[in-house]
Design a protein around this motif. Structure first.
Motif, mmCIF file in Angstrom:
data_model
loop_
_atom_site.group_PDB
_atom_site.id
_atom_site.type_symbol
_atom_site.label_atom_id
_atom_site.label_comp_id
_atom_site.label_asym_id
_atom_site.label_seq_id
_atom_site.Cartn_x
_atom_site.Cartn_y
_atom_site.Cartn_z
ATOM 1 N N SER A 1 -4.252 4.960 3.865
ATOM 2 C CA SER A 1 -5.483 4.251 3.508
ATOM 3 C C SER A 1 -5.200 2.885 2.888
ATOM 4 O O SER A 1 -6.098 2.039 2.805
ATOM 5 C CB SER A 1 -6.313 5.090 2.528
ATOM 6 O OG SER A 1 -5.639 5.246 1.294
ATOM 7 N N ARG A 2 -3.970 2.658 2.453
ATOM 8 C CA ARG A 2 -3.613 1.377 1.839
ATOM 9 C C ARG A 2 -3.024 0.388 2.840
ATOM 10 O O ARG A 2 -2.756 -0.757 2.475
ATOM 11 C CB ARG A 2 -2.602 1.609 0.714
ATOM 12 C CG ARG A 2 -3.135 2.444 -0.431
ATOM 13 C CD ARG A 2 -2.075 2.614 -1.493
ATOM 14 N NE ARG A 2 -2.499 3.558 -2.525
ATOM 15 C CZ ARG A 2 -1.725 3.993 -3.497
ATOM 16 N NH1 ARG A 2 -0.472 3.571 -3.585
ATOM 17 N NH2 ARG A 2 -2.193 4.860 -4.381
ATOM 18 N N ARG B 1 2.301 0.735 0.976
ATOM 19 C CA ARG B 1 1.926 0.419 -0.403
ATOM 20 C C ARG B 1 0.758 -0.562 -0.462
ATOM 21 O O ARG B 1 0.164 -0.780 -1.512
ATOM 22 C CB ARG B 1 3.110 -0.182 -1.174
ATOM 23 C CG ARG B 1 4.232 0.781 -1.470
ATOM 24 C CD ARG B 1 5.130 0.282 -2.598
ATOM 25 N NE ARG B 1 5.684 -1.036 -2.361
ATOM 26 C CZ ARG B 1 6.850 -1.272 -1.777
ATOM 27 N NH1 ARG B 1 7.584 -0.267 -1.326
ATOM 28 N NH2 ARG B 1 7.288 -2.505 -1.618
ATOM 29 N N GLY B 2 0.468 -1.206 0.688
ATOM 30 C CA GLY B 2 -0.642 -2.145 0.740
ATOM 31 C C GLY B 2 -0.305 -3.543 0.299
ATOM 32 O O GLY B 2 -1.194 -4.370 0.088
#
Length: 265
Positions: free
Chosen positions: A10-11, A47-48
């Motif tokens: 999601s990141r 980790r985005g």
């Protein structure tokens, strides 16, 4: 303090979504037929914090059996193909291991910890569910990075043998990242937590070793923006000939050395 898994699908930044989806599809296609147990993302993408055109793609494939030369050739082809097809990534690396190795007692505080805390599941059953919780202990420090002294001589040989800027730039990135992370894990038990951020890692290290803080900041700078220019190569040689040897000796004095692994055939 328990170390929590740092990444998540999601990141993943929007720009890297197509890269991750292509990686998923190509892994399934190339390592089908029962070879693959599971696949994982790690690094800045899950980790985005990845930057398009600057960040690399990092993958771990857990195979049901020990990797063969054919597996390694497929992994190199997979990484090269993703790197060539997507301008968002600057390099793609594929690490191979077997499920037996990843879950082994010997690797409990190195590759096992890596899977459980630094890897994001992409395909298959998550091996992290079969591993324990981890804390920032001296044992974890020893088993993750207590081998720097053994790595320095072959790194020097690789740097001396490098003939292209592409090779030199890759070595700047690889060596500087390892040194910064080793510096951080040296002080990790005293700090009492975990970070994968290179700038923060250098900053935390500098709190405990202020006389070496500027060298570690330079290492973090080169790790984030590797280059083959004269300044970056100067930092690389400083890491190999000054900071690295000191860090290896200090690490051994504080945490000991990493357990010996079997020599691969």
């Amino acid at each position: 303090m328990l170390i929590k898994r740092e990444g998540s699908l999601s990141r993943v930044p929007v720009a890297f979504g197509p890269v991750v989806e292509a990686a998923r599809e190509r892994i399934a296609g190339m390592f089908g037929g029962g070879r693959l147990h599971s696949a994982y993302l790690y690094g800045s993408i899950p980790r985005g914090t990845a930057v398009p055109g600057v960040s690399d793609l990092d993958l771990l494939l857990a195979l049901r059996a020990e990797p063969t030369e054919a597996d390694r050739a497929d992994a190199r082809a997979l990484g090269a193909g993703l790197d060539a097809d997507f301008a968002q990534v600057d390099g793609a690396g594929v690490v191979l291991s077997s499920t037996e190795t990843l879950l082994s007692e010997l690797e409990r505080y190195d590759l096992g910890w890596f899977v459980a805390c630094l890897c994001t599941p992409l395909l298959g059953e998550d091996l992290g569910q079969k591993l324990p919780s981890y804390e920032p202990t001296s044992l974890l420090a020893r088993e993750t990075n207590g081998d720097l002294g053994q790595k320095l001589p072959p790194w020097r040989e690789r740097v001396a043998a490098a003939t292209t800027d592409v090779e030199r730039r890759a070595l700047c990135r690889f060596v500087s990242r390892k040194v910064v992370r080793t510096g951080f894990t040296l002080v990790m038990p005293r700090w009492g937590g975990w970070t994968s951020d290179l700038a923060e890692s250098a900053q935390v290290f500098g709190r405990y070793y202020p006389e070496r803080a500027e060298q570690m900041r330079e290492a973090a700078r080169v790790a984030r923006t590797p280059s083959a220019d004269r300044a970056a190569l100067g930092v690389l040689h400083m890491l190999l000939d000054d900071l690295g040897p000191w860090l290896a000796a200090e690490y051994t004095a504080v945490h000991g050395t990493k357990a010996v692994r079997p020599v691969s055939p």
